[in-house]
Motif scaffolding. Structure first.
Motif, PDB file in Angstrom:
ATOM      1  N   GLU A   7      66.996  43.408 -73.180  1.00  0.00           N
ATOM      2  CA  GLU A   7      67.222  42.472 -72.072  1.00  0.00           C
ATOM      3  C   GLU A   7      65.914  41.927 -71.494  1.00  0.00           C
ATOM      4  O   GLU A   7      65.919  41.001 -70.701  1.00  0.00           O
ATOM      5  CB  GLU A   7      68.028  43.146 -70.957  1.00  0.00           C
ATOM      6  CG  GLU A   7      69.447  43.479 -71.348  1.00  0.00           C
ATOM      7  CD  GLU A   7      69.581  44.774 -72.143  1.00  0.00           C
ATOM      8  OE1 GLU A   7      70.691  45.062 -72.592  1.00  0.00           O
ATOM      9  OE2 GLU A   7      68.572  45.497 -72.318  1.00  0.00           O
ATOM     10  N   PHE A   8      64.784  42.499 -71.892  1.00  0.00           N
ATOM     11  CA  PHE A   8      63.474  42.037 -71.436  1.00  0.00           C
ATOM     12  C   PHE A   8      62.593  41.626 -72.608  1.00  0.00           C
ATOM     13  O   PHE A   8      61.385  41.804 -72.589  1.00  0.00           O
ATOM     14  CB  PHE A   8      62.786  43.115 -70.601  1.00  0.00           C
ATOM     15  CG  PHE A   8      63.287  43.148 -69.196  1.00  0.00           C
ATOM     16  CD1 PHE A   8      62.670  42.413 -68.203  1.00  0.00           C
ATOM     17  CD2 PHE A   8      64.414  43.881 -68.877  1.00  0.00           C
ATOM     18  CE1 PHE A   8      63.157  42.423 -66.912  1.00  0.00           C
ATOM     19  CE2 PHE A   8      64.905  43.898 -67.589  1.00  0.00           C
ATOM     20  CZ  PHE A   8      64.278  43.165 -66.598  1.00  0.00           C
ATOM     21  N   SER A  12      52.168  50.397 -68.341  1.00  0.00           N
ATOM     22  CA  SER A  12      52.334  49.558 -67.159  1.00  0.00           C
ATOM     23  C   SER A  12      53.145  48.317 -67.507  1.00  0.00           C
ATOM     24  O   SER A  12      53.134  47.864 -68.645  1.00  0.00           O
ATOM     25  CB  SER A  12      50.961  49.118 -66.641  1.00  0.00           C
ATOM     26  OG  SER A  12      50.177  50.234 -66.335  1.00  0.00           O
ATOM     27  N   PRO A  13      53.804  47.744 -66.500  1.00  0.00           N
ATOM     28  CA  PRO A  13      54.585  46.531 -66.773  1.00  0.00           C
ATOM     29  C   PRO A  13      53.690  45.338 -67.117  1.00  0.00           C
ATOM     30  O   PRO A  13      52.556  45.244 -66.644  1.00  0.00           O
ATOM     31  CB  PRO A  13      55.345  46.279 -65.468  1.00  0.00           C
ATOM     32  CG  PRO A  13      54.660  47.079 -64.428  1.00  0.00           C
ATOM     33  CD  PRO A  13      53.911  48.177 -65.114  1.00  0.00           C
ATOM     34  N   VAL A  14      54.213  44.465 -67.966  1.00  0.00           N
ATOM     35  CA  VAL A  14      53.511  43.221 -68.278  1.00  0.00           C
ATOM     36  C   VAL A  14      53.532  42.322 -67.050  1.00  0.00           C
ATOM     37  O   VAL A  14      54.261  42.570 -66.085  1.00  0.00           O
ATOM     38  CB  VAL A  14      54.133  42.518 -69.511  1.00  0.00           C
ATOM     39  CG1 VAL A  14      54.046  43.392 -70.741  1.00  0.00           C
ATOM     40  CG2 VAL A  14      55.565  42.108 -69.242  1.00  0.00           C
ATOM     41  N   ALA A  15      52.740  41.264 -67.083  1.00  0.00           N
ATOM     42  CA  ALA A  15      52.650  40.331 -65.961  1.00  0.00           C
ATOM     43  C   ALA A  15      54.029  39.800 -65.572  1.00  0.00           C
ATOM     44  O   ALA A  15      54.885  39.576 -66.434  1.00  0.00           O
ATOM     45  CB  ALA A  15      51.721  39.182 -66.320  1.00  0.00           C
ATOM     46  N   ASN A  16      54.233  39.605 -64.289  1.00  0.00           N
ATOM     47  CA  ASN A  16      55.471  39.055 -63.732  1.00  0.00           C
ATOM     48  C   ASN A  16      56.679  39.976 -63.894  1.00  0.00           C
ATOM     49  O   ASN A  16      57.812  39.517 -63.841  1.00  0.00           O
ATOM     50  CB  ASN A  16      55.800  37.677 -64.320  1.00  0.00           C
ATOM     51  CG  ASN A  16      54.783  36.644 -63.933  1.00  0.00           C
ATOM     52  OD1 ASN A  16      54.243  36.682 -62.820  1.00  0.00           O
ATOM     53  ND2 ASN A  16      54.485  35.735 -64.828  1.00  0.00           N
ATOM     54  N   LEU A  17      56.440  41.252 -64.110  1.00  0.00           N
ATOM     55  CA  LEU A  17      57.524  42.214 -64.268  1.00  0.00           C
ATOM     56  C   LEU A  17      57.273  43.375 -63.321  1.00  0.00           C
ATOM     57  O   LEU A  17      56.131  43.790 -63.129  1.00  0.00           O
ATOM     58  CB  LEU A  17      57.587  42.717 -65.707  1.00  0.00           C
ATOM     59  CG  LEU A  17      58.767  43.590 -66.058  1.00  0.00           C
ATOM     60  CD1 LEU A  17      60.043  42.770 -66.112  1.00  0.00           C
ATOM     61  CD2 LEU A  17      58.532  44.254 -67.398  1.00  0.00           C
ATOM     62  N   THR A  18      58.334  43.891 -62.721  1.00  0.00           N
ATOM     63  CA  THR A  18      58.236  45.064 -61.858  1.00  0.00           C
ATOM     64  C   THR A  18      59.000  46.198 -62.513  1.00  0.00           C
ATOM     65  O   THR A  18      60.116  46.001 -62.996  1.00  0.00           O
ATOM     66  CB  THR A  18      58.837  44.759 -60.465  1.00  0.00           C
ATOM     67  OG1 THR A  18      58.115  43.668 -59.894  1.00  0.00           O
ATOM     68  CG2 THR A  18      58.735  45.966 -59.546  1.00  0.00           C
ATOM     69  N   SER A  76      62.612  44.504 -63.319  1.00  0.00           N
ATOM     70  CA  SER A  76      63.043  43.231 -62.748  1.00  0.00           C
ATOM     71  C   SER A  76      61.936  42.212 -62.957  1.00  0.00           C
ATOM     72  O   SER A  76      60.770  42.557 -63.059  1.00  0.00           O
ATOM     73  CB  SER A  76      63.367  43.377 -61.253  1.00  0.00           C
ATOM     74  OG  SER A  76      62.231  43.819 -60.537  1.00  0.00           O
ATOM     75  N   GLY A  77      62.341  40.957 -63.026  1.00  0.00           N
ATOM     76  CA  GLY A  77      61.382  39.879 -63.197  1.00  0.00           C
ATOM     77  C   GLY A  77      61.977  38.734 -63.978  1.00  0.00           C
ATOM     78  O   GLY A  77      63.121  38.799 -64.442  1.00  0.00           O
ATOM     79  N   PRO A  78      61.234  37.653 -64.139  1.00  0.00           N
ATOM     80  CA  PRO A  78      61.764  36.449 -64.778  1.00  0.00           C
ATOM     81  C   PRO A  78      62.101  36.613 -66.256  1.00  0.00           C
ATOM     82  O   PRO A  78      62.817  35.796 -66.815  1.00  0.00           O
ATOM     83  CB  PRO A  78      60.649  35.420 -64.581  1.00  0.00           C
ATOM     84  CG  PRO A  78      59.419  36.211 -64.329  1.00  0.00           C
ATOM     85  CD  PRO A  78      59.857  37.479 -63.675  1.00  0.00           C
TER      86      PRO A  78
END
Length: 155
Positions: A93-94, A112-118, A140-142
């Motif tokens: 889903e991501f 760690s999460p990639v950019a724009n992801l929490t 969560s994130g775009p």
């Protein structure tokens, strides 16, 4: 696709090369990056990928994802003088790569999460857990998918 956007060259083996394990190893010794599953990487290492890289005085970046990364493979990549590695983790889903970690001499982890992801690790009441405590990973994130083809209500 991201490797192409970064300016790398895509190498496509012929059908005969693709099914010949030794030909695959020799081809990989001519590239800089391979993104594959841990189980496939283990097979490549078992048939001599590190030896071929050492003979050619080359290093290879292994980007490993799509399935769990076993500790024995983590340790082997971390200790190798010819391999650099990244653990890529995340659910479909991501777009699969949601968390990244360099494969270094510490214990295996998701990173760690990639950019724009929490990324949050929560307990059964959806409260954050302290570092090192088991819980469920919430992202969560775009990059999150907004449903499935043919199943608009399913998330």
């Amino acid at each position: 696709m991201l490797w192409l956007a970064a300016g790398t060259t895509l190498v496509l083996p012929s059908e005969a090369e693709r099914v010949d394990a030794q030909a695959v190893v020799e081809a990989l010794a001519t590239v800089d990056v391979v993104e594959t599953t841990p189980s496939y990487a283990q097979q490549l290492l078992a048939i001599g990928l590190e030896d071929v890289l050492q003979e050619q005085d080359r290093t290879l970046l292994l980007a490993l994802g799509g399935e769990p990364l076993p500790a024995v493979l983590w340790d082997r990549v971390a200790a190798s003088p010819v391999l650099r590695g990244w653990n890529l983790y995340g659910p479909s889903e991501f777009t699969v790569d949601a968390l990244v970690a360099p494969i270094e001499a510490d214990r295996p982890h998701l990173g760690s999460p990639v950019a724009n992801l929490t990324a949050r690790v929560l307990d059964s009441t959806l409260a954050p857990v302290p570092p090192g405590v088991a819980g469920e990973l919430y992202l969560s994130g775009p990059a999150e998918a907004h449903g499935y083809r043919g199943c608009p209500g399913r998330r």
